[in-house]
Design a protein around this motif. Structure first.
Motif, mmCIF file in Angstrom:
data_model
loop_
_atom_site.group_PDB
_atom_site.id
_atom_site.type_symbol
_atom_site.label_atom_id
_atom_site.label_comp_id
_atom_site.label_asym_id
_atom_site.label_seq_id
_atom_site.Cartn_x
_atom_site.Cartn_y
_atom_site.Cartn_z
ATOM 1 N N GLN A 10 27.584 -4.717 51.617
ATOM 2 C CA GLN A 10 27.983 -5.932 50.906
ATOM 3 C C GLN A 10 29.427 -5.817 50.401
ATOM 4 O O GLN A 10 30.228 -6.747 50.554
ATOM 5 N N TYR A 11 29.743 -4.670 49.827
ATOM 6 C CA TYR A 11 31.104 -4.459 49.323
ATOM 7 C C TYR A 11 32.115 -4.455 50.468
ATOM 8 O O TYR A 11 33.172 -5.097 50.391
ATOM 9 N N THR A 26 31.896 -5.782 53.439
ATOM 10 C CA THR A 26 32.032 -7.109 54.035
ATOM 11 C C THR A 26 32.895 -8.012 53.159
ATOM 12 O O THR A 26 33.742 -8.768 53.666
ATOM 13 N N ASP A 73 28.558 0.900 51.322
ATOM 14 C CA ASP A 73 27.859 -0.299 50.837
ATOM 15 C C ASP A 73 28.242 -1.501 51.702
ATOM 16 O O ASP A 73 29.381 -1.979 51.629
#
Length: 454
Positions: free
Chosen positions: A176-177, A179, A174
């Motif tokens: 977003q996670y 980052t 994922d």
């Protein structure tokens, strides 16, 4: 190993090769769309090329002017003849301030000088704060691209890497996670750092300032929080005046990633009160390259990576196959200049299609320089016996029209009547994934003569 041997290792994973190829071509297409929206794009390229040529022709004058103006601003300027001297200078500054923890923004010069292992050997922690650079640092790998250093890794691979080194939870890649977790990890490093090291995209002679371009703001975060800022620059990074920045900043981001401009174009002109700023100007083979008339234009490079994104060889062989700090077409020009024997295979890692020259924002004639290196390599570096004999035979055939006609006619006959399993054997690696075109009875010359008789 030679580039072809390294590339063969990368090519074992065909699915990943296809993904790598498509990812880089996507960036190339973004570059095209962005460039086509700029009125006078080719004029910008012409201006940039002319400015760089002017700088290289007057490099001594501009370097002295830059040093004088930087010193007026309260910046300490150092000169390094090679990588070893560069590393010693940086280390001495850190020792003077009893620095134990360093945050570093992306810098291909420090990669070239192998600064990280040097400082780590002296018990100084160095953390690369560009996300891509941090990924390859955790993986204990060099960058595979000068703008997209972790382009060879999938998000799933990064997921596993972060679990191992940062203690993150499995997320199936994922973005977003991952980052967010990287941000938390790096924020702590920024806050605890004693010094910051940055690269330099452009150094302005008439102001003595330097400009660093990032998309993550990591150079700003490091330089503004730490009490010591060390900017490491290759001596070719100069431009004459601040007004010229408008040309290069418009070209750089569009050529690199298709963006109108980098998110942060940070100007560092003088140290803040209570802090120190140092600039280390490095030669490390640049003056030698400058002395080579056929290759001096390679020093125009602004490290955008556009030539890599478009190169059909780089896209399907990966950056690590070049075994050099700067991979791809431009690296295949720069690396032989430093060690011709070690990098003798790189000028041949090209189709000479010219696409690299077409996209270069400063109009370096990359494919022509690669061809010139090939001539030098075949003259100065011993070639494999089989390759020499095959090329000699080919030269004899191509130089004799009657022999060329006979060989062509024989080849057409063989290809037409030989069983397919013999043609597409292990000796024909090209035919592994593609068929040869249908063979006709006559070549053009024979067809033309028959037509003339009729």
């Amino acid at each position: 190993m030679a580039h072809a041997d390294e590339a063969a290792i990368f090519n074992k994973n065909e699915a990943k090769v296809d993904w790598h190829d498509k990812a880089l071509w996507f960036v190339r297409q973004k570059r095209d769309k962005s460039a086509h929206k700029v009125k006078g794009w080719e004029e910008l390229r012409n201006y940039a090329s002319a400015i760089k040529a002017n700088v290289l022709s007057n490099l001594d004058t501009y370097l002295i002017q830059f040093e004088e103006n930087a010193q007026k601003n309260g910046v300490t300027v150092h000169w390094a003849a090679d990588a070893e001297e560069h590393n010693k200078i940086v280390h001495s500054i850190l020792v003077k301030h009893d620095v134990k923890k360093v945050v570093k923004s992306k810098s291909m010069l420090t990669e070239e000088c192998h600064l990280n292992p040097y400082l780590e050997a002296h018990n100084i922690e160095v953390i690369d704060t560009d996300l891509g650079e941090r990924i390859v640092q955790l993986a204990q790998e060099p960058p595979s691209h000068i703008v997209l250093p972790a382009i060879h890794k999938t998000k799933e691979e990064v997921d596993v890497l972060f679990q191992e080194h940062l203690g993150t939870k499995p997320s199936n890649g994922d973005p977003q996670y991952l980052t967010a977790e990287a941000r938390k990890h790096l924020r702590d490093k920024f806050l605890k750092a004693d010094a910051a090291i940055t690269g330099v995209n452009f150094a302005v002679a008439n102001t003595g300032g330097v400009v660093v371009c990032t998309n993550e703001g990591n150079a700003d975060m490091g330089a503004h929080l730490a009490k010591v800022h060390i900017a490491c620059m290759g001596m070719e990074k100069l431009i004459p005046e601040e007004k010229h920045l408008g040309i290069f900043l418009r070209l750089l981001a569009r050529s690199a990633t298709g963006q109108p401009i980098t998110t942060y174009s940070s100007h560092f002109n003088k140290p803040a009160e209570g802090t120190e700023m140092h600039i280390v100007i490095v030669d490390n083979g640049r003056t030698e390259q400058l002395s080579r008339e056929d290759f001096r234009a390679s020093l125009h490079c602004i490290r955008c990576g556009a030539c890599m994104n478009t190169c059909p060889i780089y896209r399907r062989s990966g950056g690590h196959s070049y075994n050099a700090t700067i991979p791809g077409p431009i690296g295949s020009i720069l690396s032989p200049g430093k060690d011709l024997t070690k990098h003798s295979s790189l000028p041949f890692a090209s189709t000479l299609c010219g696409s690299c020259s077409d996209v270069c924002p400063v109009k370096i004639n990359i494919h022509e320089q690669l061809y010139k290196w090939r001539q030098i390599v075949t003259k100065d570096v011993p070639q494999p016996v089989v390759k020499k004999n095959v090329l000699k035979m080919s030269g004899n055939v191509l130089a004799n029209s009657k022999l060329y006609g006979f060989v062509g006619k024989s080849s057409r006959f063989m290809l037409k009547h030989t069983p397919k399993f013999l043609i597409y054997s292990k000796l024909n690696a090209w035919g592994k994934a593609r068929d040869l075109p249908e063979v006709k009875g006559d070549n053009f010359e024979e067809w033309y003569k028959k037509r003339q008789k009729k």
